[in-house]
Design a protein around this motif. Structure first.
Motif, mmCIF file in Angstrom:
data_model
loop_
_atom_site.group_PDB
_atom_site.id
_atom_site.type_symbol
_atom_site.label_atom_id
_atom_site.label_comp_id
_atom_site.label_asym_id
_atom_site.label_seq_id
_atom_site.Cartn_x
_atom_site.Cartn_y
_atom_site.Cartn_z
ATOM 1 N N ARG A 22 63.914 -102.861 -27.763
ATOM 2 C CA ARG A 22 65.342 -102.105 -27.777
ATOM 3 C C ARG A 22 66.563 -102.671 -28.524
ATOM 4 N N VAL B 97 64.920 -90.523 -25.464
ATOM 5 C CA VAL B 97 64.659 -92.090 -26.085
ATOM 6 C C VAL B 97 63.842 -91.989 -27.066
ATOM 7 N N ASN C 166 63.413 -97.152 -28.409
ATOM 8 C CA ASN C 166 62.744 -97.926 -27.632
ATOM 9 C C ASN C 166 61.240 -97.958 -27.839
ATOM 10 N N VAL C 167 60.621 -99.153 -27.492
ATOM 11 C CA VAL C 167 59.380 -99.175 -27.331
ATOM 12 C C VAL C 167 59.067 -99.446 -25.682
ATOM 13 N N THR C 168 58.728 -98.407 -25.231
ATOM 14 C CA THR C 168 58.579 -98.237 -23.814
ATOM 15 C C THR C 168 56.954 -98.955 -23.399
ATOM 16 N N MET C 169 57.361 -99.900 -22.617
ATOM 17 C CA MET C 169 56.345 -100.761 -21.854
ATOM 18 C C MET C 169 55.528 -100.065 -20.787
ATOM 19 N N ASP D 186 59.645 -105.248 -25.341
ATOM 20 C CA ASP D 186 60.654 -104.391 -25.311
ATOM 21 C C ASP D 186 61.470 -104.606 -26.611
HETATM 22 C C1 LIG Z 1 62.838 -99.411 -22.607
HETATM 23 O O1 LIG Z 1 61.889 -99.914 -22.268
HETATM 24 C C2 LIG Z 1 61.566 -101.184 -21.389
HETATM 25 C C3 LIG Z 1 60.189 -101.601 -21.373
HETATM 26 O O2 LIG Z 1 59.177 -100.763 -21.161
HETATM 27 C C4 LIG Z 1 62.019 -100.391 -20.125
HETATM 28 O O3 LIG Z 1 62.049 -101.250 -19.380
HETATM 29 C C5 LIG Z 1 63.329 -99.543 -20.233
HETATM 30 O O4 LIG Z 1 63.691 -99.148 -19.225
HETATM 31 C C6 LIG Z 1 63.266 -98.874 -21.568
HETATM 32 N N1 LIG Z 1 64.700 -98.254 -21.913
HETATM 33 C C7 LIG Z 1 64.819 -96.966 -21.812
HETATM 34 C C8 LIG Z 1 66.114 -96.593 -22.253
HETATM 35 O O5 LIG Z 1 64.164 -96.261 -21.944
#
Ligand SMILES: *[C@@H]1O[C@H](CO)[C@@H](O)[C@H](O)[C@H]1NC(C)=O
Ligand SMILES: *[C@@H]1O[C@H](CO)[C@@H](O)[C@H](O)[C@H]1NC(C)=O
Ligand SMILES: *[C@@H]1O[C@H](CO)[C@@H](O)[C@H](O)[C@H]1NC(C)=O
Ligand SMILES: *[C@@H]1O[C@H](CO)[C@@H](O)[C@H](O)[C@H]1NC(C)=O
Ligand SMILES: *[C@@H]1O[C@H](CO)[C@@H](O)[C@H](O)[C@H]1NC(C)=O
Ligand SMILES: *[C@@H]1O[C@H](CO)[C@@H](O)[C@H](O)[C@H]1NC(C)=O
Ligand SMILES: *[C@@H]1O[C@H](CO)[C@@H](O)[C@H](O)[C@H]1NC(C)=O
Ligand SMILES: *[C@@H]1O[C@H](CO)[C@@H](O)[C@H](O)[C@H]1NC(C)=O
Ligand SMILES: *[C@@H]1O[C@H](CO)[C@@H](O)[C@H](O)[C@H]1NC(C)=O
Ligand SMILES: *[C@@H]1O[C@H](CO)[C@@H](O)[C@H](O)[C@H]1NC(C)=O
Ligand SMILES: *[C@@H]1O[C@H](CO)[C@@H](O)[C@H](O)[C@H]1NC(C)=O
Ligand SMILES: *[C@@H]1O[C@H](CO)[C@@H](O)[C@H](O)[C@H]1NC(C)=O
Length: 571
Positions: free
Chosen positions: A566, A109, A553-556, A564
């Motif tokens: 995405r 990702v 994605n900007v993972t939280m 998010d």
């Molecule tokens: C994208 O970030 C969100 C929020 O942190 C998370 O819930 C989700 O799993 C992430 N998606 C991917 C594909 O990593």
């Protein structure tokens, strides 16, 4: 990180004059922190559909990538890969730390850029650690703080800096006390810190690049560093030492052993860049190699600057990823002109040490568990003998294949008649008749070879794009031979005898490869051959949106909640 701007400009200019069809940008970009169009708080968007784009390998969303950096795995099993990234051109320059995450090492990702270059300085290679015990003092109340240790490159000096992340490695803050390590007088050849934990202290290995020395430094807190020893003038020197790694890994039938890896560029035996390694002992301050031999991670030209993940216990196989290119041509390959990106990483490789026939102590590299991207079997034959396996995979969208060959019952080398026969494989494009091939001789000195000379898309006029590689791979005492291969649109990796010998070879065809032929001939009586060929899924296609674009994605994180993004419109 490594490239020298003067060398690079010369190389790019040379390449342009020799290969007029490659319109390479001549100017070396000098860029500021807020490059126009480069997002600072969301990922760079990428199109991974190009005919040359690897589908199970990591490559950057756009533009130029080189060394893997900062690799670590967190407590929840998320692997973080940072990388030398120029987000504004398909050649090196303007170096940032790009970032991607994965839980299986094949589905990546893309995250927002982690550390940015500034107007007058670039973020060169380095590493990350998890400061579980808050030794740095950056992380009150936290056991998952991440510290990045990297080289800051300016026009006059290379110094070592640190940056810290409270949100698990997604966002970094530069330490106000930087640099944490600098030479007096300043040096422009002092770079690529890789930090590991040893008992009660931190250990950094760092290249005095043109003095052919790896400095070993220690620190209690990642902020103050003390020189402990040098490991210098070992193995192949080339013209520079770069990207050292120090890692402890399992040994078949023994206790874990330390390995020092050093990348050299330019000046590899086959030209350009290569990585050598030294198994040995490390006592917290001094590294001693077991012998005077230089061992290479690869027998071909496209694996450089590999880095091992921080955070894997030494009793488990270690995992490393290398940059699948070579400075002799990385900035000229046609993916830049045709698809707007350059360079992929190798597949992740799990490693341990074994005692192999004739040579002795050797690092074994195999692809990390590929199940995450395994599709359907395309062909199997457990009793091939002297025979042929033919696979038309033109309907396999990924264009990516994994194949495995097990050979057993090989007579020993004093048998009569003598051990003989060959095993060859060819991947070809039915549209253009191009091919890449490889093979093994069971007799004689047991050479394994690979050939990219029948590919027309790039390289035929480039004196550095060496087109054939080979290695001697003696038959095991138990009369077995194995070959594992991964081919992924523009890269082929061959793992021989459980990873005793490895070859990584990029190639840039004009037509899509779509046919595989594997053939054995002249084997001794009683030799058995078992073959399996599998299609691989496209990890990137699974991630693409309706327009075929990978947004990342900007993972939280619990420590730094971010929206998010995405599905946000990014440009
Ligand atoms: C994208 O970030 C969100 C929020 O942190 C998370 O819930 C989700 O799993 C992430 N998606 C991917 C594909 O990593
Ligand atoms: C690991 O997962 C737990 C539970 O979801 C979470 O609280 C924690 O922050 C995660 N740790 C890291 C380093 O991401
Ligand atoms: C954390 O502290 C424990 C106990 O002192 C020690 O064993 C461990 O090596 C330390 N780990 C790190 C990463 O600092
Ligand atoms: C982490 O270090 C900082 C600075 O030394 C200190 O203020 C804080 O209390 C420490 N936190 C923990 C949990 O050890
Ligand atoms: C280590 O090597 C560097 C680079 O050659 C040199 O400047 C330094 O003096 C060496 N240190 C020691 C203690 O030998
Ligand atoms: C580590 O090895 C060096 C060189 O052999 C030696 O001088 C030093 O005392 C050793 N340190 C420890 C802690 O054993
Ligand atoms: C490797 O194996 C050979 C043959 O069994 C043996 O002679 C040699 O001592 C071993 N080497 C090491 C370093 O264990
Ligand atoms: C396996 O190969 C042999 C000849 O090499 C052939 O006779 C046999 O039919 C093949 N088996 C399968 C399942 O294709
Ligand atoms: C044969 O020997 C090789 C090298 O030691 C080993 O990796 C392999 O597992 C052995 N195979 C069998 C079938 O015993
Ligand atoms: C494999 O290739 C070599 C070199 O071109 C050739 O001599 C040999 O006959 C080939 N073997 C098979 C089984 O095609
Ligand atoms: C393979 O062919 C050779 C002759 O080229 C023959 O002697 C041998 O028996 C065959 N081996 C097998 C396993 O069929
Ligand atoms: C090769 O041997 C390995 C180890 O025994 C086995 O797991 C694998 O399925 C075999 N592959 C083929 C194609 O026979």
């Amino acid at each position: 990180m490594k490239y020298n701007v003067i060398f690079m400009a010369a190389a790019v200019a040379t390449r342009t004059s020799m290969a007029p069809t490659n319109s390479v940008t001549l100017a070396i970009p000098t860029k500021t922190m807020f490059d126009e169009g480069v997002p600072t708080d969301q990922p760079v968007v990428g199109d991974y559909t190009g005919a040359l784009r690897p589908q199970i390998h990591f490559s950057p969303p756009t533009e130029f990538m080189n060394d893997p950096n900062g690799m670590f795995v967190d407590v929840n099993g998320t692997y973080h890969l940072y990388y030398q990234y120029n987000p504004t051109a398909t050649v090196a320059g303007n170096q940032h730390w790009g970032h991607a995450t994965s839980t299986d090492l094949y589905h990546w990702v893309n995250q927002k850029i982690a550390i940015f270059a500034t107007e007058d300085s670039q973020i060169f290679s380095g590493s990350c650690v998890i400061d579980t015990n808050n030794t740095s003092g950056f992380f009150p109340g936290q056991d998952n703080g991440v510290v990045a240790i990297y080289t800051l490159n300016t026009a006059t000096a290379q110094t070592q800096e640190i940056a810290w992340s409270v949100d698990g490695g997604y966002t970094f803050e530069k330490y106000e006390g930087n640099p944490v390590l600098a030479l007096d007088p300043p040096s422009s050849q002092f770079r690529d810190p890789k930090v590991v934990r040893y008992d009660d202290h931190w250990v950094m290995v760092l290249a005095y690049a043109q003095e052919f020395a790896i400095g070993i430094f220690t620190s209690p807190d990642l902020k103050s560093w003390t020189h402990a020893s040098n490991f210098s003038h070992h193995g192949l020197l080339g013209l520079q030492y770069e990207c050292p790694n120090l890692v402890e890994m399992p040994v078949e039938g023994g206790d874990p052993m330390w390995v020092m890896a050093i990348s050299i560029n330019p000046g590899a035996p086959l030209g350009g860049s290569i990585t050598e390694y030294f198994p040995g002992e490390f006592n917290g301050t001094h590294f001693t190699a077991i012998d005077a031999a230089a061992r290479l991670t690869d027998f071909s030209k496209d694996n450089y600057a590999g880095q091992f993940f921080y955070g894997i216990p030494p009793t488990e196989e270690q995992i490393y990823i290398g940059w699948a290119s070579n400075w002799e041509y990385s900035q000229a390959v046609p993916t830049g002109q045709l698809e707007g990106w350059r360079s992929s990483m190798t597949v992740p490789r799990r490693t341990h040490i074994a005692n192999v026939t004739r040579v002795g102590i050797n690092m074994m590299d195999m692809p990390y568990n590929i199940e995450a991207v395994l599709d359907a079997p395309l062909a199997t034959n457990s009793s091939l003998g002297n025979g042929t396996v033919f696979v038309d995979y033109s309907s396999l969208n990924s264009g990516a294949i994994w194949f495995q060959v097990n050979v057993t019952g090989l007579p020993n080398n004093t048998a009569t008649p003598s051990r003989q026969g060959t095993l060859n494989f060819t991947f070809s494009a039915s549209s253009t008749r191009e091919s890449v091939s490889g093979g093994f001789y069971f007799g004689g000195d047991n050479p394994f070879w690979m050939n990219r000379g029948d590919i027309y898309g790039f390289g035929n006029t480039d004196p550095f794009f060496t087109d054939k590689f080979s290695v001697g791979n003696p038959i095991n005492a138990n009369g077995t031979f194995t070959l594992d291969g991964i081919i992924d649109r523009s890269i082929l990796e061959a793992f021989i005898d459980n990873g005793r010998s490895v070859g990584t070879m990029t190639f840039f065809p004009q037509g899509m490869l779509d046919t595989m032929v594997l053939r054995t001939n002249g084997l001794n009586d009683g030799v058995e051959v078992s073959v399996a060929v599998w299609g691989l899924k496209s990890a990137w296609a699974e991630e693409a949106n309706d327009e075929g674009v990978v947004e990342g994605n900007v993972t939280m994180s619990s420590n730094n909640p971010t929206m998010d993004r995405r599905h946000a419109k990014l440009y």
